[in-house]
Scaffold this motif. Structure first.
Motif, PDB file in Angstrom:
ATOM      1  N   GLU A  32      -9.570 -19.598   0.596  1.00  0.00           N
ATOM      2  CA  GLU A  32      -9.057 -19.419  -0.767  1.00  0.00           C
ATOM      3  C   GLU A  32      -8.124 -20.580  -1.137  1.00  0.00           C
ATOM      4  O   GLU A  32      -8.169 -21.080  -2.267  1.00  0.00           O
ATOM      5  N   ILE A  33      -7.295 -21.026  -0.202  1.00  0.00           N
ATOM      6  CA  ILE A  33      -6.404 -22.168  -0.466  1.00  0.00           C
ATOM      7  C   ILE A  33      -7.242 -23.410  -0.770  1.00  0.00           C
ATOM      8  O   ILE A  33      -6.955 -24.167  -1.694  1.00  0.00           O
ATOM      9  N   ARG A  35     -10.270 -23.414  -2.002  1.00  0.00           N
ATOM     10  CA  ARG A  35     -10.939 -23.213  -3.288  1.00  0.00           C
ATOM     11  C   ARG A  35     -10.005 -23.577  -4.440  1.00  0.00           C
ATOM     12  O   ARG A  35     -10.381 -24.243  -5.390  1.00  0.00           O
ATOM     13  N   ARG A  36      -8.757 -23.124  -4.315  1.00  0.00           N
ATOM     14  CA  ARG A  36      -7.800 -23.358  -5.392  1.00  0.00           C
ATOM     15  C   ARG A  36      -7.289 -24.788  -5.452  1.00  0.00           C
ATOM     16  O   ARG A  36      -7.230 -25.400  -6.509  1.00  0.00           O
ATOM     17  N   THR A  37      -6.854 -25.277  -4.290  1.00  0.00           N
ATOM     18  CA  THR A  37      -6.099 -26.530  -4.302  1.00  0.00           C
ATOM     19  C   THR A  37      -6.984 -27.718  -4.008  1.00  0.00           C
ATOM     20  O   THR A  37      -6.566 -28.857  -4.210  1.00  0.00           O
TER      21      THR A  37
END
Lengths: 432, 432
Positions: A32-33, A35-37
């Protein structure tokens, strides 16, 4: 794993409570990190004292090692995350990493509180990031807000409840009427206090955190040993009951402020008015309170310790390093010094003071006590007297008085024949 | 003033309460900010509606103008700080600045809550910074902690008291026993409420702020109009008194959370258990509460509005832009989208509910009311009944029930001949 500008290869030093939580966080939220950053945090190497010991975590072959220096020197490692604790060898390892051009993230409060300025200087020279959010207040955002969100302010005061163990003990003493030892044992049973509680109950932990906060907030070096320090062992259930009767809670207060160009930094038990924002911080919670000249009073509250909250702060710092890595902006926000300012010794500080005395219960005693306060120029704000047969307890809360004045009062009180003992003297936060 | 990489030339759009405080902050702390950070913040141009009007501030000739577009287009301006408010022309001006490669800082909550995603996209394409700390919670560090300090977390919930006016009104109603109108007039006299209080008391202001927080915390677009919204006009002194009797405070709660892959966002009066961290936030203070999967619960409290705190946030953002300017790292942290997630409509949300009813005081009435709850599958947690002669007040707090269930209960209650009126129905935060 493909390495790109958005890939940061981490060398983790230490894999105890915090390190284990860092590993679990990266495994839980890593995708998820990314994907976001757009940055991938890849755990390349992990140094532990005993690689053969199982810690409920499975690593790829070659990841675990017993040699921290090997991790620091590994060209496959971009950034070091240090969660081993202790001043040495952590200091030497981080300096080595910095000299090799690697950014470092640390949760090590004693290291930063004692060698922060040396490490900040090395990082600035090498153009790398040195980040330390996890060193104060676990998962509480404290360092970054001070350095960035409140950067436009002249900070006037930083105060906090920076140690969860002592706050838990004092809360239990207040709620249950327990004495210190009983509350300490309860905290130990629940895992909130160590078998050797010195670091917490004598204020060493809070003093180190306050030194870090003061260094950042006031842009001038404040060393752990610069912080005046008293622990909570002398606080009694009776003190807490009298304090409450007078409208105060007893907390281990960490306070740093700038007045007339000097910095004052101290950790000690304190009476806080019940409507003070820090008075309502209960159990093992931590809180940091900042007063800025434009932002006014800002307080942040949360779990100040524990593996998961601390891992949240460590990985946030790693994400920040990764963002700098990608932007080619390492060293973007370092420690920012301003004019160095001298420290104000405790003797020159001023507070109202609460005193609990046991005296012989006969006429004229109080007049003799009051005369001493008057002669030393300390004015009395309130008095509670409770007879206990032959003796009486007298509680006095003074108006703001210089520490040096209060010491003269205490020395003269100790010499009074009608006074059995001064059980405790506790500073009061704010004005009375 | 010499211009270097460390010099940022600011074009300020708007010079009212916030803009004036930005000017004073730069004049008061500008030299200290330059000493610490190495960046100089130079106020190059200021656009105001009426340049001829004195505002107690003296500017160099040529700084003031009545034409905001001229400031945006001025090649002597590196960054735009927008504190004029309103959706247009602010939106068009900021898009124009971004397209010219200028970073922008804004305090404009309605703009971001309605066109944030459009602006974030434009900023990302242009490689510039778009910063908005001042748009939520005035001087409270909120946006940066969510984007950076808590970046390692999956955020489960963001809740807050995001509007100081309504919190002041509800505090006064609780402390003084006043009705809404009386407390509103007091707030207006003290300057905490506008002459037209709609934006605050009907929840528009809090809904816009919540939309921004949710968009950032959940990495998915949440528009101001996506937020379910109820204001505080219907809350009575009687509701607050009954709530307190049952162990609750009444607050205007802003709550966004993710559950089963859907985002729920709502602003409405709510009963908070007295030991809930937000229950103790009094008067005009604001608070933001974040629950992360690793950090746990973190709450930040402070003055959420006013010129000086808001200026603190605007200038912090300018310092950040200046740091990026120096590091060549503009656009370092933008809005980070993750998988878009659908919104959960209010009908599908679930809460315990407090109901205050006025009924005919005769035998069998309560049984008829209770039967309706039972038949709709809503279970009752507690009941208070107070006789008032011919009529009685009944307060019921239910266990968690679906909004759609509660609506059926309410519709059936309204049809009961023995029920005079349902005075109010207020959701309860947390479990009962």
């Amino acid at each position: 794993m493909r390495r790109g500008q958005g890939e940061l290869r981490i060398g983790l030093l230490g894999c105890g409570t915090v390190g284990g939580a860092v590993v679990r966080l990266l495994r839980t939220n890593g995708a998820e990190i990314r994907r976001r950053t757009g940055v991938g945090l890849h755990l390349a190497r992990v140094a532990v004292a005993h690689p053969e010991k199982s810690r409920g975590l499975v690593f790829d072959p070659g990841v675990l090692t017993g040699d921290a220096a090997e991790v620091v020197g590994d060209p496959q490692v971009d950034v070091i995350a240090e969660v081993m604790g202790g001043v040495e060898p952590a200091r030497r390892l981080l300096l080595d990493a910095i000299e090799r051009g690697k950014s470092v993230v640390t949760a090590n409060k004693q290291l930063i509180a004692r060698h922060g300025v040396e490490l900040f200087g090395a990082a600035a020279r090498a153009g790398v990031d040195l980040r330390l959010e996890a060193s104060v207040g676990g998962g509480l955002p404290v360092i970054q807000p001070l350095k960035e969100s409140l950067a436009a302010n002249r900070v006037l005061e930083v105060a906090g409840i920076l140690n969860g163990t002592t706050n838990y003990i004092l809360t239990k003493m207040a709620d249950e009427g327990w004495e210190f030892e009983e509350a300490l044992q309860d905290a130990q049973r629940r895992g909130f206090a160590e078998a050797d509680p010195t670091d917490d109950v004598d204020g060493h932990d809070a003093a180190a955190k306050l030194a870090i906060l003061a260094t950042i907030a006031f842009h001038t070096p404040v060393h752990a040993d610069d912080v005046y320090r008293e622990g909570i062992r002398r606080v009694s259930a009776q003190d807490i009951a009298f304090a409450r009767e007078l409208g105060f809670a007893v907390k281990l207060l960490a306070l740093a402020r700038e007045q007339q160009g000097r910095i004052e930094a101290r950790v000690h038990p304190a009476l806080l008015p019940l409507d003070h924002p820090l008075a309502s911080i209960r159990n093992e919670l931590n809180a940091v309170f900042v007063r800025g000249d434009f932002a006014g009073e800002v307080m942040t509250v949360g779990r100040g310790a524990g593996g998961e909250p601390t891992a949240s702060a460590v990985v946030a710092d790693l994400i920040d390093v990764a963002r700098n890595h990608r932007a080619g902006a390492h060293g973007r926000v370092g420690w920012e010094a301003s004019e160095p300012r001298p420290l104000r010794p405790i003797e020159d500080t001023a507070s109202p003071v609460y005193l609990l005395m046991q005296v012989t219960d006969r006429p004229g005693v109080f007049a003799r006590i009051a005369a001493i306060f008057g002669e030393e120029g300390v004015s009395i704000a309130s008095i509670v007297q409770k007879s206990r047969g032959q003796t009486a307890d007298i509680v006095i809360v003074t108006h703001t008085a210089l520490e040096s004045q209060m010491r003269r009062v205490l020395a003269r009180l100790e010499g009074l024949d009608v006074l059995h003992t001064v059980r405790n003297a506790i500073r009061v936060a704010g004005e009375v």
